[in-house]
Design an enzyme around this catalytic site. Structure first.
Site, PDB file in Angstrom:
ATOM      1  N   GLY A  72       0.798  -1.217   0.000  1.00  0.00           N
ATOM      2  CA  GLY A  72       0.000   0.000   0.000  1.00  0.00           C
ATOM      3  C   GLY A  72       0.836   1.273   0.000  1.00  0.00           C
ATOM      4  N   THR A  73       1.916   1.280   0.734  1.00  0.00           N
ATOM      5  CA  THR A  73       2.734   2.487   0.813  1.00  0.00           C
ATOM      6  C   THR A  73       3.314   2.834  -0.552  1.00  0.00           C
ATOM      7  OG1 THR A  73       3.252   2.001   3.119  1.00  0.00           O
ATOM      8  CG2 THR A  73       4.733   3.518   1.981  1.00  0.00           C
ATOM      9  N   ASN A 152      -8.815   3.409   7.953  1.00  0.00           N
ATOM     10  CA  ASN A 152      -8.252   2.295   8.713  1.00  0.00           C
ATOM     11  C   ASN A 152      -8.476   2.412  10.213  1.00  0.00           C
ATOM     12  OD1 ASN A 152      -6.401   4.419   7.712  1.00  0.00           O
ATOM     13  ND2 ASN A 152      -5.009   3.614   9.257  1.00  0.00           N
ATOM     14  N   GLN A 180      -8.101  -0.738   2.900  1.00  0.00           N
ATOM     15  CA  GLN A 180      -8.969  -1.357   3.912  1.00  0.00           C
ATOM     16  C   GLN A 180     -10.310  -1.809   3.344  1.00  0.00           C
ATOM     17  OE1 GLN A 180      -8.148  -2.128   7.022  1.00  0.00           O
ATOM     18  NE2 GLN A 180      -6.224  -1.017   7.227  1.00  0.00           N
ATOM     19  N   HIS A 202      -1.672  -7.785   2.504  1.00  0.00           N
ATOM     20  CA  HIS A 202      -1.633  -8.290   3.888  1.00  0.00           C
ATOM     21  C   HIS A 202      -2.846  -7.914   4.733  1.00  0.00           C
ATOM     22  CE1 HIS A 202      -0.156  -4.743   6.345  1.00  0.00           C
ATOM     23  NE2 HIS A 202       0.180  -4.310   5.152  1.00  0.00           N
ATOM     24  N   THR A 238      12.801  -7.728 -10.764  1.00  0.00           N
ATOM     25  CA  THR A 238      12.254  -9.079 -10.942  1.00  0.00           C
ATOM     26  C   THR A 238      11.031  -9.252 -10.050  1.00  0.00           C
ATOM     27  OG1 THR A 238      14.472  -9.861 -11.431  1.00  0.00           O
ATOM     28  CG2 THR A 238      12.840 -11.539 -10.845  1.00  0.00           C
ATOM     29  N   CYS A 326       2.673   5.075  20.012  1.00  0.00           N
ATOM     30  CA  CYS A 326       2.924   5.115  21.442  1.00  0.00           C
ATOM     31  C   CYS A 326       4.422   5.280  21.651  1.00  0.00           C
ATOM     32  CB  CYS A 326       2.457   3.800  22.062  1.00  0.00           C
ATOM     33  SG  CYS A 326       2.276   3.886  23.826  1.00  0.00           S
TER      34      CYS A 326
END
Ligand SMILES: Cc1ncc(COP(=O)(O)O)c(C=O)c1O
Length: 381
Positions: A72-73, A152, A180, A202, A238, A326
């Site tokens: 996604g990034t 998300n 998402q 993922h 590749t 965090c």
């Protein structure tokens, strides 16, 4: 006896056993390089083409419109930076929302340092942009609009089709981050009116580090990778064939299972809401309960510190998240909750995200919901 309960599928999801099988088969059988002309290369090319057909078919795209990426990034970065650079002679204005994933927001911040001007549309209390704000922001200088399909953190779903319609006769390219939402809703790129759409494997029980970017035929993009001629010269390197085959299998399974998932996850949400309500604890759902992403439930517990809540739930074997970074024991409020409530509002430090997926059961939801009630009651004492 229910053990630990994983409720952080929006962060990443367990790999489906059939995806593992598809990847093992690819590792074993398709060791050739798809660019090689000998039999091993041809076998690999065949597997690559078959995977591309499955992926393209899942969003109603032409096979040539699929570019395999590392996730996604990469998809978001190529869509944003690639279209900004390719179209900068037509204007320098970009529209996005305040609640995008950092993969979009940080790409926009980078583009601001390169002389582009970005409008970050605000959202209402349900996490949805206003089309009136969008209309007011759109100018003849706008070259790109990037609005995420489903959020998300709070699961809000944006009016993608309505934006696509508005841009039909406008020069601006339209990108949506569907990371998402993909695998939950029926998705057809022509109906949505998008020029680019980002997906990662993922989040749908596929492997990490693989995804795809839909790029409508004829879209003017500058691609950042130079080298071999893979992906029609749009993404040199590749191909990650086991990853691609695993993603195709995950896509295939998601198409078959999404209806059932929508219904199961609706019930799961209800278990939490009912259990909280019956217990008498204070809580509020952030975002829309019914109209949002089925797999995401974001809840605020007024007066309860999210750090303590997460720590106590982890000790009880329940994995949920805060959607916030965090650092050194303090929580940086999530930009999504800040956009929803305002930075000074207590809600930004009192909310957790519960997200469902493969392997979860109704019984697990009952257990997790009652554990949350216990912890909240303890922390409120
Ligand atoms: C909405 C959204 N966009 C982009 C990404 C980034 O995807 P990846 O982890 O595959 O780079 C994520 C992952 O958290 C996401 O939720």
């Amino acid at each position: 006896m229910i053990g630990r309960v994983y409720l952080d599928h929006a962060a990443t999801s367990p790999i489906h056993p059939e995806v593992v099988q598809a990847m093992l088969a690819s590792f074993t059988n398709n060791y050739g390089n798809p660019s090689s002309i000998h039999y091993a290369g041809r076998d690999a090319r065949k597997a690559l083409d078959e995977a591309r057909a499955i992926v393209a078919g899942s969003i109603g795209a032409d096979e040539r419109e699929v570019v395999f990426t590392s996730g996604g990034t990469e998809g978001d970065n190529v869509a944003l930076i690639g279209s900004a650079y390719a179209n900068r002679d037509r204007g320098r204005h970009i529209i996005t929302t305040a609640i995008e994933h950092p993969a979009v927001l940080e790409a926009c911040r980078f583009l601001e340092t390169q002389g582009f001007d970005v409008t970050y549309l605000p959202v209402d209390k349900d996490g949805i942009i206003s089309l009136a704000d969008f209309d007011a922001a759109l100018t003849s200088e706008t070259i790109l609009v990037s609005v995420m399909y489903g959020n998300n953190e709070i699961g809000s779903v944006q009016p993608i089709r309505a934006i696509g319609e508005r841009l039909e006769k406008h020069q601006a390219l339209f990108h949506t981050d569907a990371v998402q939402a993909f695998g939950m809703f029926d998705m057809d790129v022509a109906e949505l009116g998008v020029d680019m759409l980002t997906v990662t494997a993922h989040k749908i029980n596929g492997p990490r580090g693989i995804g795809f970017l839909y790029v409508k035929n004829g879209t003017n993009l500058v691609y950042p990778f130079h080298g071999g001629e893979q992906e029609r010269k749009r993404r040199a390197g590749t191909e990650n064939l086991p990853g691609i085959c695993g993603m195709a299998e995950a896509v295939r399974i998601s198409l078959e299972s999404r209806k059932q998932k929508r219904s199961d996850f609706k019930d799961y949400k209800q278990v939490f809401v009912d259990t909280f309500a019956e217990s008498g604890i204070l809580f509020e759902v952030n975002g829309l309960l019914e109209k949002g992403l089925p797999q995401v439930l974001n809840v605020r517990f007024p007066g309860v510190s999210v750090e303590q809540l997460l720590m106590n739930l982890d000790m009880a074997g329940i994995a949920v998240s805060s959607g916030s970074a965090c650092t050194a024991g303090t929580v940086d409020p999530s930009h999504v909750l800040v956009a929803l409530f305002g930075a000074d509002h207590a809600g930004v430090r009192e909310s957790i995200r519960i997200s469902f997926g493969l392997g979860n059961s109704y019984e697990e939801m009952e257990k997790a919901a009652s554990e949350i009630v216990k912890v909240v009651q303890r922390l409120c004492k």
